[in-house]
Design a protein around this motif. Structure first.
Motif, PDB file in Angstrom:
ATOM      1  N   ARG A  92      21.070  29.006  35.400  1.00 19.02           N
ATOM      2  CA  ARG A  92      21.795  30.284  35.985  1.00 19.02           C
ATOM      3  C   ARG A  92      20.754  30.765  37.057  1.00 19.02           C
ATOM      4  O   ARG A  92      21.033  31.092  38.034  1.00 19.02           O
ATOM      5  CB  ARG A  92      22.306  31.103  34.892  1.00 19.02           C
ATOM      6  CG  ARG A  92      23.503  30.878  33.932  1.00 19.02           C
ATOM      7  CD  ARG A  92      23.863  31.820  33.390  1.00 19.02           C
ATOM      8  NE  ARG A  92      23.071  32.378  32.330  1.00 19.02           N
ATOM      9  CZ  ARG A  92      22.798  31.820  30.976  1.00 19.02           C
ATOM     10  NH1 ARG A  92      23.403  30.686  30.561  1.00 19.02           N
ATOM     11  NH2 ARG A  92      21.969  32.275  30.258  1.00 19.02           N
ATOM     12  N   VAL A  93      19.582  31.047  36.514  1.00 13.88           N
ATOM     13  CA  VAL A  93      18.413  31.451  37.355  1.00 13.88           C
ATOM     14  C   VAL A  93      18.287  30.878  38.855  1.00 13.88           C
ATOM     15  O   VAL A  93      18.085  31.160  40.003  1.00 13.88           O
ATOM     16  CB  VAL A  93      17.432  31.795  36.765  1.00 13.88           C
ATOM     17  CG1 VAL A  93      16.102  32.165  37.855  1.00 13.88           C
ATOM     18  CG2 VAL A  93      17.254  32.905  35.604  1.00 13.88           C
ATOM     19  N   LEU A  94      18.282  29.637  38.521  1.00 12.62           N
ATOM     20  CA  LEU A  94      17.881  28.345  39.825  1.00 12.62           C
ATOM     21  C   LEU A  94      19.265  28.400  40.407  1.00 12.62           C
ATOM     22  O   LEU A  94      19.159  28.431  41.867  1.00 12.62           O
ATOM     23  CB  LEU A  94      17.696  27.100  39.038  1.00 12.62           C
ATOM     24  CG  LEU A  94      17.882  25.964  40.180  1.00 12.62           C
ATOM     25  CD1 LEU A  94      16.579  25.944  40.913  1.00 12.62           C
ATOM     26  CD2 LEU A  94      17.683  24.639  39.451  1.00 12.62           C
ATOM     27  N   SER A  95      20.342  28.487  40.103  1.00 14.49           N
ATOM     28  CA  SER A  95      21.642  28.782  40.816  1.00 14.49           C
ATOM     29  C   SER A  95      21.599  29.939  41.598  1.00 14.49           C
ATOM     30  O   SER A  95      22.024  29.747  42.809  1.00 14.49           O
ATOM     31  CB  SER A  95      22.923  28.649  39.796  1.00 14.49           C
ATOM     32  OG  SER A  95      24.073  28.720  40.871  1.00 14.49           O
ATOM     33  N   SER A  96      21.346  30.797  41.025  1.00 17.37           N
ATOM     34  CA  SER A  96      21.258  32.539  41.832  1.00 17.37           C
ATOM     35  C   SER A  96      20.363  32.000  42.779  1.00 17.37           C
ATOM     36  O   SER A  96      20.472  32.597  44.027  1.00 17.37           O
ATOM     37  CB  SER A  96      20.962  33.413  40.851  1.00 17.37           C
ATOM     38  OG  SER A  96      20.810  34.542  41.541  1.00 17.37           O
ATOM     39  N   TRP A 155      21.262  32.130  47.008  1.00 20.24           N
ATOM     40  CA  TRP A 155      20.607  33.143  48.076  1.00 20.24           C
ATOM     41  C   TRP A 155      19.834  32.368  49.091  1.00 20.24           C
ATOM     42  O   TRP A 155      19.856  32.522  50.032  1.00 20.24           O
ATOM     43  CB  TRP A 155      19.607  33.766  47.171  1.00 20.24           C
ATOM     44  CG  TRP A 155      18.594  34.894  48.122  1.00 20.24           C
ATOM     45  CD1 TRP A 155      19.418  35.893  48.997  1.00 20.24           C
ATOM     46  CD2 TRP A 155      17.324  34.960  48.371  1.00 20.24           C
ATOM     47  NE1 TRP A 155      18.444  36.429  49.493  1.00 20.24           N
ATOM     48  CE2 TRP A 155      17.224  36.040  49.074  1.00 20.24           C
ATOM     49  CE3 TRP A 155      16.387  34.437  47.628  1.00 20.24           C
ATOM     50  CZ2 TRP A 155      15.806  36.155  49.358  1.00 20.24           C
ATOM     51  CZ3 TRP A 155      15.041  34.530  48.048  1.00 20.24           C
ATOM     52  CH2 TRP A 155      14.599  35.738  48.922  1.00 20.24           C
ATOM     53  N   LEU A 156      19.235  31.258  48.684  1.00 16.81           N
ATOM     54  CA  LEU A 156      18.455  30.505  49.739  1.00 16.81           C
ATOM     55  C   LEU A 156      19.317  29.817  50.911  1.00 16.81           C
ATOM     56  O   LEU A 156      19.004  29.971  51.941  1.00 16.81           O
ATOM     57  CB  LEU A 156      17.344  29.403  49.010  1.00 16.81           C
ATOM     58  CG  LEU A 156      16.320  28.874  49.934  1.00 16.81           C
ATOM     59  CD1 LEU A 156      15.172  29.637  50.436  1.00 16.81           C
ATOM     60  CD2 LEU A 156      15.847  27.644  48.910  1.00 16.81           C
ATOM     61  N   SER A 157      20.300  29.499  50.384  1.00 13.33           N
ATOM     62  CA  SER A 157      21.282  28.668  51.055  1.00 13.33           C
ATOM     63  C   SER A 157      22.071  29.605  52.298  1.00 13.33           C
ATOM     64  O   SER A 157      22.210  29.590  53.480  1.00 13.33           O
ATOM     65  CB  SER A 157      22.469  28.001  50.432  1.00 13.33           C
ATOM     66  OG  SER A 157      21.672  27.002  49.829  1.00 13.33           O
ATOM     67  N   GLU A 158      22.211  30.966  51.507  1.00 11.36           N
ATOM     68  CA  GLU A 158      23.066  31.892  52.223  1.00 11.36           C
ATOM     69  C   GLU A 158      22.401  32.889  52.839  1.00 11.36           C
ATOM     70  O   GLU A 158      22.942  33.758  53.743  1.00 11.36           O
ATOM     71  CB  GLU A 158      24.246  32.348  51.596  1.00 11.36           C
ATOM     72  CG  GLU A 158      25.313  31.388  50.846  1.00 11.36           C
ATOM     73  CD  GLU A 158      26.161  31.899  49.751  1.00 11.36           C
ATOM     74  OE1 GLU A 158      26.094  33.260  49.267  1.00 11.36           O
ATOM     75  OE2 GLU A 158      27.072  31.140  49.241  1.00 11.36           O
ATOM     76  N   LYS A 159      21.132  33.428  52.675  1.00 17.24           N
ATOM     77  CA  LYS A 159      20.496  34.653  53.131  1.00 17.24           C
ATOM     78  C   LYS A 159      20.491  34.562  54.504  1.00 17.24           C
ATOM     79  O   LYS A 159      20.272  33.556  55.214  1.00 17.24           O
ATOM     80  CB  LYS A 159      19.086  34.537  52.357  1.00 17.24           C
ATOM     81  CG  LYS A 159      18.288  34.008  52.943  1.00 17.24           C
ATOM     82  CD  LYS A 159      16.657  34.161  52.206  1.00 17.24           C
ATOM     83  CE  LYS A 159      15.808  33.002  52.824  1.00 17.24           C
ATOM     84  NZ  LYS A 159      15.259  33.311  54.025  1.00 17.24           N
ATOM     85  N   GLU A 160      20.695  35.829  55.079  1.00 16.78           N
ATOM     86  CA  GLU A 160      20.528  35.971  56.651  1.00 16.78           C
ATOM     87  C   GLU A 160      19.579  36.993  56.882  1.00 16.78           C
ATOM     88  O   GLU A 160      19.600  37.476  58.004  1.00 16.78           O
ATOM     89  CB  GLU A 160      21.972  36.547  57.246  1.00 16.78           C
ATOM     90  CG  GLU A 160      23.024  35.248  56.973  1.00 16.78           C
ATOM     91  CD  GLU A 160      24.290  35.654  57.345  1.00 16.78           C
ATOM     92  OE1 GLU A 160      24.562  36.633  58.021  1.00 16.78           O
ATOM     93  OE2 GLU A 160      25.194  34.545  57.465  1.00 16.78           O
TER      94      GLU A 160
END
Length: 493
Positions: free
Chosen positions: A343-347, A351-356
Motif C-alpha cells: 500500500r505504501v509503495l502504491s501510494s 504520486w511519482l507518476s502523477e506529481k506536477e
C-alpha cells in the motif's frame, strides 16, 4: 486543484461534512470567509471547545466545553439560508459513539438545507463508521505569491525600509505557515542584513522545521560536480536540466522533471550525486529515511507517506533524496506485513507518476535485483542510471579530487598514475579510505605521508569487488543487458 476551486466544488456537489487538514486555523477561517462571501449568502458559525460558538452576537459562548451540544445547536437553528459550521479540533471527539451517531443524524438536516460542517484538524483522526460521509482535503501552506503579499504587508506595518528582494525571500519561506513567517520576519529583520544573510537564516529555520517532522531531514552541503570523479553521462544529464524548474522552462513548455533512480555498487557515488544535484541546481535537499515511514499501528505507515508527500510539495522546489530504497521496497518484504509495504509503495508510485510539483526525486539502490518491477517501469523516473566501479580515468580523477582536498599545494607530487593502476576494482569510497588510512599511518610516525604509504595500504586492502565478487558480477551483467543507462562512459582498461 487549487484549494479554493476544490472547496467550492465540494460545496456545490453536496459534500456535506468536509474535514480539512491544517495547522493554520486562523488562515483557513479567513479563506473560507472570503470564498463564501464571494460565492454565496451562507452564514458562518465558528466553534471551539474552550469558547464555544463565536462570530455571531446571538450565540456567543454557546456550547462551551460541550462537543455534543455544539452538534445539537446545529439541529436547532432555523435554516432560512444555508449555513456553514466550522468546528475546530473536533477530530479529538469523533471516536465517541454519541458524537458518531449525532453526526449521522445531522447529515439529513444538512442535506435538506444545503448546509455544511467544516472540521478543522492538524491530523486525520476519523472513526471508520464515518468514512463514507466525510470528505478529507488538505489546506495547503501559502504559495510564493501569498507569501510575497504578506511580506510586503509586514514591511509596511513594521515601517521597515528594506532593500531585500521580496521574491527571493518569499521563495526561501516556501513551506512556512503565515504565523511562522511573521515570527521569523520579526526576528530576522530586527537587524540590518543582506538578502543572502537573511535567506541563509531562513534556511536554518527551515532545517529545524523539517527536522521536527521526524520523517525528513534537511541537508545543507557544499558539494558540487567537481567533487565527483567521472560519471560523465550523469553529469551531462544533470547540467542540461539545471534550469528545468525556471519560469523560462515553463514558458518553453517543458514539464517538470520527475527524478532519477541511481543503481550501483556501494561506494560509487550515489549519495554524493544526490547532494551535488541540490548544490548544482541551487534548491534545498530533503532526505527521507524510508525506514521511518513504516510504523507499528495499522494505517500509520500510509499516513506517514501522505505526510512526507505533503511536506515535500510544500517545500518545493526541492530535491527529495530517498537513500537505499531497495531496503524498504524489497520483493521479500511484500508478503510479510499484511500488505502495508504494497500500500505504501502504491501510494508512492502513484504520486511519482502523477506529481506536477517541483519535487525532484533522487532514489538510490544497491541491490536492484530485489526491487519490485513496478519501480523500474518506464515513466516512474525520468532516467535510471547504473554507477559501476570507476574505470582507470575515473580513478585518476578520484585520487586527484581527494588529494587536492587534503594537500591542495602539494598533491602533484603523488604518483596518481601508478595509484590508479594499482586500485583496479576499488570503489570511489575505498580509494578515499585508502588515502585516509595512509595519512593515519604517517601521522602516527610524525612525518608527511607519500605515495608509498598509499601503495602499502592498497596492497593490504581487500575491496568489496573481491569479497562480494558474485553479487557485483551479477549486478554488472544485469546492467549490460540494456535496461539502464550507464552513468560513466565505457573505457576499456
Amino acid at each position: 486543484m487549487h484549494f479554493e476551486a476544490e472547496f467550492k466544488l465540494l460545496l456545490l456537489s453536496q459534500h456535506l461534512i468536509i474535514y480539512i487538514l491544517t495547522d493554520e486555523e486562523e488562515r483557513l477561517e479567513y479563506t473560507i470567509n472570503q470564498i463564501v462571501n464571494k460565492e454565496s449568502n451562507s452564514s458562518i458559525y465558528s466553534w471551539d471547545f474552550i469558547d464555544g460558538y463565536q462570530n455571531n452576537p446571538n450565540y456567543i459562548n454557546k456550547a462551551k466545553r460541550s462537543p455534543i451540544e455544539a452538534l445539537e445547536f446545529i439541529e436547532t437553528l432555523v435554516y432560512e439560508t444555508p449555513k456553514i459550521f466550522i468546528l475546530k479540533d473536533f477530530h479529538v471527539f469523533m471516536n465517541d459513539i454519541s458524537i458518531i451517531r449525532k453526526i449521522k443524524n445531522i447529515k439529513k438536516i444538512l442535506q435538506k438545507t444545503n448546509s455544511h460542517i467544516i472540521i478543522s484538524a492538524p491530523t486525520t483522526q476519523i472513526s471508520p463508521l464515518l468514512n463514507d460521509i466525510i470528505t478529507i482535503i488538505y489546506f495547503p501552506l501559502p504559495n510564493i505569491k501569498e507569501i510575497e503579499v504578506e511580506l510586503k504587508r509586514l514591511f509596511t506595518l513594521m515601517s521597515i525600509d528594506i532593500s531585500v528582494d521580496t521574491t527571493k525571500l518569499a521563495s526561501a519561506y516556501k513551506g512556512f505557515s503565515i504565523e511562522k513567517i511573521r515570527r521569523s520576519v520579526a526576528k530576522l529583520l530586527s537587524f540590518r542584513r543582506s538578502t543572502e544573510e537573511i535567506i541563509n537564516n531562513i534556511l536554518e529555520e527551515k532545517k529545524e522545521l523539517v527536522k521536527q517532522t521526524d520523517i525528513l531531514d534537511f541537508y545543507s552541503n557544499n558539494h558540487n560536480l567537481k567533487d565527483i570523479g567521472g560519471l560523465i553521462n550523469l553529469k551531462q544529464w544533470l547540467i542540461k536540466r539545471s534550469n528545468s524548474f525556471s519560469k523560462q522552462a515553463k514558458n518553453y513548455g517543458l514539464p517538470y522533471p520527475k527524478g532519477i533512480l541511481l543503481i550501483g555498487i556501494q561506494g560509487t557515488g550515489k549519495s554524493l550525486s544526490a547532494k551535488v544535484i541540490s548544490q548544482e541546481w541551487r534548491i534545498p535537499l530533503l532526505r527521507l529515511d524510508i525506514g521511518k515511514i513504516f510504523a507499528g499501528l495499522v494505517g500509520e505507515s500510509e499516513e506517514r507517506m501522505r505526510k512526507m508527500i505533503k511536506i515535500s510539495e510544500e517545500s518545493a522546489p526541492c530535491i527529495l533524496w530517498i537513500d537505499e530504497i531497495d531496503k524498504a521496497f524489497s520483493r521479500s518484504n511484500n508478503n510479510a506485513d499484511s500488505g502495508t509495504t504494497d500500500r505504501v509503495l502504491s501510494s508512492f508510485l502513484t504520486w511519482l507518476s502523477e506529481k506536477e510539483t517541483k519535487v525532484f526525486i533522487v532514489a538510490t539502490a544497491n541491490n536492484v535485483l530485489s526491487l519490485p518491477s513496478e519501480i523500474l517501469r518506464k515513466g516512474r523516473f525520468d532516467e535510471i542510471f547504473f554507477l559501476d566501479l570507476p574505470n582507470y580515468e575515473e580513478r585518476l580523477k578520484i585520487f586527484q579530487i581527494h588529494l587536492m582536498k587534503v594537500r591542495p599545494l602539494t598533491w602533484k607530487k603523488y604518483d596518481i598514475s601508478y595509484l590508479g593502476k594499482l586500485t583496479n576494482g576499488f570503489s570511489g569510497a575505498e580509494i578515499r579510505q585508502s588515502i585516509i588510512e595512509a595519512m593515519h599511518n604517517a601521522f602516527y610516525e610524525k612525518r608527511e605521508f607519500n605515495t608509498e604509504d598509499i601503495v602499502q595500504v592498497t596492497n593490504e586492502f581487500i575491496p568489496l569487488s573481491f569479497t562480494d565478487q558474485a553479487s557485483i558480477s551479477k549486478l554488472q551483467d544485469w546492467a549490460k543487458s540494456g535496461k539502464v543507462r550507464f552513468a560513466s562512459r565505457t573505457v576499456i582498461e
